[in-house]
Design an enzyme around this catalytic site. Sequence first.
Site, PDB file in Angstrom:
ATOM      1  N   LYS A  10       0.808  -1.223   0.000  1.00  0.00           N
ATOM      2  CA  LYS A  10       0.000   0.000   0.000  1.00  0.00           C
ATOM      3  C   LYS A  10       0.848   1.283   0.000  1.00  0.00           C
ATOM      4  CE  LYS A  10      -3.943  -2.146   2.367  1.00  0.00           C
ATOM      5  NZ  LYS A  10      -4.963  -1.974   3.424  1.00  0.00           N
ATOM      6  N   TYR A  50     -12.554  -1.997  -3.161  1.00  0.00           N
ATOM      7  CA  TYR A  50     -13.051  -1.968  -1.780  1.00  0.00           C
ATOM      8  C   TYR A  50     -14.575  -1.833  -1.695  1.00  0.00           C
ATOM      9  CZ  TYR A  50      -8.418  -1.979   0.316  1.00  0.00           C
ATOM     10  OH  TYR A  50      -7.161  -2.340   0.737  1.00  0.00           O
ATOM     11  N   ASN A 113      -1.983   0.396   6.742  1.00  0.00           N
ATOM     12  CA  ASN A 113      -1.440  -0.844   7.313  1.00  0.00           C
ATOM     13  C   ASN A 113      -0.567  -1.646   6.346  1.00  0.00           C
ATOM     14  OD1 ASN A 113      -3.499  -1.757   5.728  1.00  0.00           O
ATOM     15  ND2 ASN A 113      -4.545  -2.940   7.302  1.00  0.00           N
ATOM     16  N   HIS A 116      -2.272  -5.427   1.820  1.00  0.00           N
ATOM     17  CA  HIS A 116      -3.573  -6.102   1.737  1.00  0.00           C
ATOM     18  C   HIS A 116      -3.330  -7.531   1.297  1.00  0.00           C
ATOM     19  CE1 HIS A 116      -7.679  -7.130   0.519  1.00  0.00           C
ATOM     20  NE2 HIS A 116      -7.101  -7.703  -0.521  1.00  0.00           N
ATOM     21  N   GLU A 127      -9.941 -10.764  -7.072  1.00  0.00           N
ATOM     22  CA  GLU A 127      -8.997  -9.647  -6.932  1.00  0.00           C
ATOM     23  C   GLU A 127      -7.861  -9.757  -7.953  1.00  0.00           C
ATOM     24  OE1 GLU A 127      -9.937  -9.054  -2.156  1.00  0.00           O
ATOM     25  OE2 GLU A 127      -7.933  -9.674  -2.761  1.00  0.00           O
TER      26      GLU A 127
HETATM   27  P1  CMP Z   1      -7.448  -4.414   4.040  1.00  0.00           P
HETATM   28  O1  CMP Z   1      -6.976  -5.756   4.470  1.00  0.00           O
HETATM   29  O2  CMP Z   1      -6.902  -3.889   2.769  1.00  0.00           O
HETATM   30  O3  CMP Z   1      -9.052  -4.439   3.934  1.00  0.00           O
HETATM   31  C1  CMP Z   1      -9.869  -3.333   4.268  1.00  0.00           C
HETATM   32  C2  CMP Z   1      -9.086  -2.148   4.698  1.00  0.00           C
HETATM   33  O4  CMP Z   1      -9.828  -1.142   5.333  1.00  0.00           O
HETATM   34  C3  CMP Z   1      -8.072  -2.571   5.745  1.00  0.00           C
HETATM   35  O5  CMP Z   1      -7.077  -3.377   5.178  1.00  0.00           O
HETATM   36  C4  CMP Z   1      -7.628  -1.231   6.273  1.00  0.00           C
HETATM   37  O6  CMP Z   1      -6.661  -0.609   5.466  1.00  0.00           O
HETATM   38  C5  CMP Z   1      -8.934  -0.433   6.170  1.00  0.00           C
HETATM   39  N1  CMP Z   1      -9.541  -0.266   7.482  1.00  0.00           N
HETATM   40  C6  CMP Z   1     -10.046  -1.223   8.276  1.00  0.00           C
HETATM   41  N2  CMP Z   1     -10.515  -0.690   9.417  1.00  0.00           N
HETATM   42  C7  CMP Z   1     -10.316   0.656   9.325  1.00  0.00           C
HETATM   43  C8  CMP Z   1     -10.594   1.755  10.157  1.00  0.00           C
HETATM   44  N3  CMP Z   1     -11.175   1.593  11.348  1.00  0.00           N
HETATM   45  N4  CMP Z   1     -10.238   2.982   9.728  1.00  0.00           N
HETATM   46  C9  CMP Z   1      -9.642   3.157   8.520  1.00  0.00           C
HETATM   47  N5  CMP Z   1      -9.374   2.150   7.678  1.00  0.00           N
HETATM   48  C10 CMP Z   1      -9.688   0.910   8.078  1.00  0.00           C
END
Ligand code: CMP
Length: 139
Positions: A10, A50, A113, A116, A127
């Site tokens: 990311k 998403y 984070n 993904h 995906e």
């Molecule tokens: P990902 O595994 O890519 O799948 C959904 C994404 O939403 C997750 O990783 C995070 O990057 C994002 N996400 C999940 N919870 C939150 C949150 N509380 N606030 C902002 N982003 C979030």
Amino acid sequence: MSERTFSIIKPDATRRNLTGKINAVIEDAGLRIVAQRRIRMNEAQAKKFYEVHAARPFYGELVEFMMSEPVVVQVLEGEGAVAKYREVMGATNPADAAPGTIRKLYAESVGENSVHGSDSQENAALEIAQFFTETDIVG
Ligand code: CMP
């Protein structure tokens, strides 16, 4: 059984030049990077990717974040790749992630984070198909 999963490195990670370090964790875990491309996601791609989170309060922020800097989309292959990559990534929130996982090592917050990974084989196939054709994948 050998299977495929879909991964994204990311914007928070590409911005900090962490692509190589994250790929090292992936490869050290025995997963093979069989396709990889650095792209800048457009709004349509980020929204579609998403879509399942469209009703969440963080959806807009998440879409903006995914478009903010380049990302690296990947196909990973190996024994039980979906579950193995989820283990290697660690918990969504880096505060809850186990030591040695990508998110524990590198993630900045629950939103930013670093990586993904697909949550099921069915979603992995969908995906992967959003970003790659079969000829892009060289096992
Ligand atoms: P990902 O595994 O890519 O799948 C959904 C994404 O939403 C997750 O990783 C995070 O990057 C994002 N996400 C999940 N919870 C939150 C949150 N509380 N606030 C902002 N982003 C979030």
